[in-house]
Scaffold this active site. Structure first.
Site, mmCIF file in Angstrom:
data_model
loop_
_atom_site.group_PDB
_atom_site.id
_atom_site.type_symbol
_atom_site.label_atom_id
_atom_site.label_comp_id
_atom_site.label_asym_id
_atom_site.label_seq_id
_atom_site.Cartn_x
_atom_site.Cartn_y
_atom_site.Cartn_z
ATOM 1 N N HIS A 273 -32.329 64.137 -87.769
ATOM 2 C CA HIS A 273 -33.314 63.810 -88.806
ATOM 3 C C HIS A 273 -34.701 64.081 -88.254
ATOM 4 O O HIS A 273 -35.032 63.677 -87.139
ATOM 5 C CB HIS A 273 -33.211 62.343 -89.227
ATOM 6 C CG HIS A 273 -34.295 61.926 -90.179
ATOM 7 N ND1 HIS A 273 -34.521 62.578 -91.371
ATOM 8 C CD2 HIS A 273 -35.224 60.930 -90.110
ATOM 9 C CE1 HIS A 273 -35.535 61.994 -92.008
ATOM 10 N NE2 HIS A 273 -35.979 60.999 -91.254
ATOM 11 N N HIS B 168 -39.080 65.460 -89.522
ATOM 12 C CA HIS B 168 -40.094 65.527 -90.567
ATOM 13 C C HIS B 168 -40.906 66.820 -90.480
ATOM 14 O O HIS B 168 -42.108 66.780 -90.212
ATOM 15 C CB HIS B 168 -41.055 64.338 -90.447
ATOM 16 C CG HIS B 168 -40.447 63.007 -90.716
ATOM 17 N ND1 HIS B 168 -41.164 61.833 -90.628
ATOM 18 C CD2 HIS B 168 -39.197 62.644 -91.079
ATOM 19 C CE1 HIS B 168 -40.387 60.812 -90.916
ATOM 20 N NE2 HIS B 168 -39.179 61.277 -91.192
ATOM 21 N N HIS C 168 -40.357 63.358 -97.570
ATOM 22 C CA HIS C 168 -39.929 62.622 -96.380
ATOM 23 C C HIS C 168 -39.615 63.565 -95.224
ATOM 24 O O HIS C 168 -40.333 63.589 -94.231
ATOM 25 C CB HIS C 168 -38.695 61.776 -96.765
ATOM 26 C CG HIS C 168 -38.154 60.921 -95.673
ATOM 27 N ND1 HIS C 168 -37.213 59.946 -95.893
ATOM 28 C CD2 HIS C 168 -38.377 60.902 -94.333
ATOM 29 C CE1 HIS C 168 -36.899 59.348 -94.751
ATOM 30 N NE2 HIS C 168 -37.594 59.922 -93.795
ATOM 31 N N GLU D 290 -33.879 54.135 -89.399
ATOM 32 C CA GLU D 290 -33.077 54.945 -90.303
ATOM 33 C C GLU D 290 -31.727 55.345 -89.695
ATOM 34 O O GLU D 290 -31.151 56.382 -90.049
ATOM 35 C CB GLU D 290 -33.863 56.188 -90.737
ATOM 36 C CG GLU D 290 -35.083 55.846 -91.574
ATOM 37 C CD GLU D 290 -35.733 57.068 -92.172
ATOM 38 O OE1 GLU D 290 -35.771 57.163 -93.408
ATOM 39 O OE2 GLU D 290 -36.191 57.934 -91.395
#
Length: 245
Positions: free
Chosen positions: A101, A103, A169, A82
């Site tokens: 980023h 989760h 996500h 990603e």
């Protein structure tokens, strides 16, 4: 940029990754941080031949790449699948230098349940209040962000915000440096945790009043970011996890 300075920035990115994992803000193997170090050059956490997950990130895992790089970046390392999250947000936002980023479970639950994110508490966590007050944008797709087109769509969803929720996500946060993107992640996680727990209680508190807003100042980066960063680095040291090589 001098080699010593670049190495120190690599260390900061590696520590940031370990902090995210140690704080339980991502799944064991997923998540990454990037830091712009030139017009089109980026330090980013990559996957290497000895990959063990975010908690064990080393300086060697933080590679110097370009915004246009794909796949292999040498020495057995590969960019995150990603990476377009980082490349396209950095292209779209010349005002920021770092992208994170992760989760967090709070984002998964809050997003899937469509829990309202409202400015309902104040001095308990002023940065979290400010995120809620400004509104948390949502990227509605649950799949991996693996293409420039998807990364561009995410960047548009983010807009001028410091955070974006990726429904089903995770999250992305942006800022001027690694301590700032980490502080945004911690504030967003707290905001989402409280929102989810209140929804479970069936409670719908009123928003913070205009009168109380006057007593919720921005305490500044030295407190909200740098002090918070030193605290979490200290926690890594207590756990014997601060040596990133």
């Amino acid at each position: 940029m001098m080699a010593d300075e670049l190495d120190e920035l690599r260390r900061t990115v590696a520590l940031g990754c370990r902090i995210v994992a140690a704080a339980g803000l991502t799944t064991p193997l997923l998540g990454h941080i990037s830091l712009r170090v030139g017009p089109d050059r980026v330090l980013v956490r990559c996957r290497g031949p000895q990959e063990r997950g975010l908690l064990f990130t080393t300086v060697s895992d933080v590679r110097l790449v370009s915004l246009d790089d794909e796949g292999d970046v040498g020495d057995g390392y590969r960019l995150p699948n990603e990476y377009p999250i980082h490349a396209e947000i950095l292209r779209a936002r010349p005002d920021i230098a770092s992208v994170l980023h992760a989760h967090p479970r709070s984002a998964l639950l809050g997003g899937l349940a469509a829990v309202p994110i409202r400015p309902i508490f104040g001095a308990y966590d002023i940065p979290a209040f400010r995120l809620a007050d400004g509104g948390v944008p949502v990227y509605p797709h649950a799949g991996l962000v693996r293409t420039a087109a998807a990364g561009g769509e995410l960047a548009r969803a983010l807009g001028g915000s410091a955070v974006v929720l990726l429904r089903g996500h995770g999250v992305a946060t942006v800022g001027q440096d690694v301590p700032q993107v980490l502080s945004h992640l911690l504030a967003l996680d707290e905001l989402l945790r409280i929102s989810v727990e209140l929804a479970q209680l069936g409670a719908a508190p009123s928003a913070v009043t205009e009168q109380d807003r006057e007593h919720l100042p921005d305490l500044g980066a030295a407190f909200n970011e740098q002090l918070l960063w030193r605290h979490h680095v200290g926690l890594l040291e207590l756990q014997g996890l601060a040596d990133v090589g």
